[in-house]
Design an enzyme around this catalytic site. Sequence first.
Site, PDB file in Angstrom:
ATOM      1  N   LYS A 173       0.940  -1.294  -0.198  1.00  0.00           N
ATOM      2  CA  LYS A 173      -0.121   0.058  -0.038  1.00  0.00           C
ATOM      3  C   LYS A 173       0.842   1.334  -0.093  1.00  0.00           C
ATOM      4  O   LYS A 173       1.549   1.532   1.024  1.00  0.00           O
ATOM      5  CB  LYS A 173      -0.873   0.338   1.290  1.00  0.00           C
ATOM      6  CG  LYS A 173      -2.097   1.006   1.126  1.00  0.00           C
ATOM      7  CD  LYS A 173      -2.510   1.231   2.402  1.00  0.00           C
ATOM      8  CE  LYS A 173      -1.987   2.699   3.261  1.00  0.00           C
ATOM      9  NZ  LYS A 173      -1.982   3.940   2.230  1.00  0.00           N
ATOM     10  N   GLY A 226       6.662   5.122   8.022  1.00  0.00           N
ATOM     11  CA  GLY A 226       5.680   6.252   8.224  1.00  0.00           C
ATOM     12  C   GLY A 226       6.113   6.877   9.640  1.00  0.00           C
ATOM     13  O   GLY A 226       7.239   6.883  10.014  1.00  0.00           O
ATOM     14  N   GLU A 248      10.100   1.842  10.194  1.00  0.00           N
ATOM     15  CA  GLU A 248      10.865   2.737   9.971  1.00  0.00           C
ATOM     16  C   GLU A 248      10.170   4.062  10.378  1.00  0.00           C
ATOM     17  O   GLU A 248       9.235   4.250   9.373  1.00  0.00           O
ATOM     18  CB  GLU A 248      11.341   2.757   8.568  1.00  0.00           C
ATOM     19  CG  GLU A 248      12.194   1.604   8.285  1.00  0.00           C
ATOM     20  CD  GLU A 248      13.533   1.523   8.880  1.00  0.00           C
ATOM     21  OE1 GLU A 248      14.081   2.429   9.483  1.00  0.00           O
ATOM     22  OE2 GLU A 248      14.026   0.527   8.937  1.00  0.00           O
ATOM     23  N   CYS A 282      12.947  12.032   6.121  1.00  0.00           N
ATOM     24  CA  CYS A 282      12.879  11.604   7.496  1.00  0.00           C
ATOM     25  C   CYS A 282      14.480  11.937   8.309  1.00  0.00           C
ATOM     26  O   CYS A 282      14.498  12.024   9.298  1.00  0.00           O
ATOM     27  CB  CYS A 282      12.677   9.977   7.758  1.00  0.00           C
ATOM     28  SG  CYS A 282      13.701   8.821   6.528  1.00  0.00           S
ATOM     29  N   GLU A 385       8.835  16.148  15.524  1.00  0.00           N
ATOM     30  CA  GLU A 385       9.114  16.131  14.257  1.00  0.00           C
ATOM     31  C   GLU A 385       8.052  17.058  13.419  1.00  0.00           C
ATOM     32  O   GLU A 385       6.887  17.044  13.524  1.00  0.00           O
ATOM     33  CB  GLU A 385       9.019  14.839  13.587  1.00  0.00           C
ATOM     34  CG  GLU A 385       9.445  14.785  12.187  1.00  0.00           C
ATOM     35  CD  GLU A 385       9.320  13.258  11.422  1.00  0.00           C
ATOM     36  OE1 GLU A 385       8.345  12.662  11.675  1.00  0.00           O
ATOM     37  OE2 GLU A 385       9.907  12.753  10.806  1.00  0.00           O
TER      38      GLU A 385
END
Length: 481
Positions: A173, A226, A248, A282, A385
């Site tokens: 996905k 994600g 991750e 990231c 973040e």
Amino acid sequence: MLKIKNYINGQLVEPQAGRYLDNVEPATGKVYSHVPDSEPSDVERAVVAAEQAFPSWSAMPAEERSQRMLKIADLIEARIDEFAKAETVDNGKPLALARAVDIPRAVKNFRFFATSILHSHSESHVTGGTAINYTLRQPRGIAGLISPWNLPLYLFSWKVAPAMATGNTTVAKPSEVTPMTAYMLSEICCEAGLPPGVLNVVHGLGAKVGAAITAHPKIMTISFTGGTVTGREVAKAAAPLFKKVSLEMGGKNPNIVFADADMDQALDNSVRAAFANQGQICLCGSRIFVEKSAFDSFVERFIRATKALKVGDPLEKGSDQGSLVSKAQFEKVGNYVNLAAEEGGEILCGGAPPPPVNDRCKDGYFFQPTAIVGLGTDCRVNQEEIFGPVATITPFETEDEVIDYANGTTYGLSASVWTQNLNRAHRFGERIDSGTIWVNCWLLRDLRVPFGGMKQSGLGREGGDEALRFFTEPKNVCIQT
Ligand code: NAD
């Protein structure tokens, strides 16, 4: 208007319920295609196809699997300009970046894992003259692969390639925010003659399609990239069934500049690390720490270089910064900049959307690269973040102090250290809690190294042998001699 299709059992198919979501071009703010709003029943169809494909795909000699994957790589490469443009339209990133980084890396991912299975080996242990043990590494079955929007095909293929190469079949996905290049990959798989059911792509929302994948009892391997909040949901869904999970997740990465660094190199790369892909990587170095004696001149040069970045139509040559990926992301970045001001930060450049970059993009989600000083290391802007073009710059005096700052968040994905002192470089390599520590570089990637995060940035590692191991089950065969 183009309707993206799911790819199930070798066919491009509509979602069963016939529902679609709008797919927006972020640089214009306009809907330009539709993406399936799939249901758990679409995931179920994909699982049936993957289950049927597994016996023959897993039994196929590695050379043959490899050839099929190399063909996929060749076909992406042959359409590289088309793929790069599609990625730019879907994501907002500058075309030059998609052309130089995203799509070439997707090609590399397929080639890397297609060839690594031809060279991999497993262990054998002789037990004191009484037995010989060898390790079989067998594919685990159906792998569920879930990826984000920031590097769409790059990260999608980073999961699909090792899963397929090791003989698993897959239900994958992509992000519903950037589905286009995964759809184009489905077309390529049809053209390459990939056996039906080896790769199944089900588009749609995370809460429906992603959750159906993570909960499905026949998908016992989950690889997720994600946000940390979503990763926690994935872990919760996977835990009761004891699935093998790789996560991750997010980062808040320190970029540490010592006064003895090659300052030109440190500067150029600190700007790149802060703002590449509009700060939506990231691994971006969003917390910059500079040794006090070099702080003022670094800040002055950093601001000058940041102001020189051209925010423009991502399809136009010369644009260094494109648009953010979505309205939601645009609003999130704006909110964090407001918060920075409330938390006492001084915004030295950026801090707002630019004037319209051109008529085509007047409703796009652009934000100027932003640098902030004067914030405490514990404030929210320095802890959470943001995932946008926002960097903070903070002075430090000692190694111990900056190590505390570097390690002082819940994240631990990557770090960069700029210094000419070799001993210090090794000390930082040991003392920083993150999955990757770059010394005098940023985003220098060798696909063989372990890649991933510590603390709330990740669980497990991807890349090289780590990925081959993740997607296989090690089995010890012990023979008495
Ligand atoms: P996200 O967590 O919102 O979505 C990631 C994927 O998970 C999407 O495909 C989404 O549809 C799906 N998803 C959402 N809810 C789900 C659920 N309940 N169950 C299963 N799947 C679900 O992340 P994003 O906004 O697409 O991406 C940005 C984040 O990704 C940032 O936090 C960034 O740091 C992180 N990221 C990490 C890495 C890494 O390698 N560590 C790489 C790239 C991005």
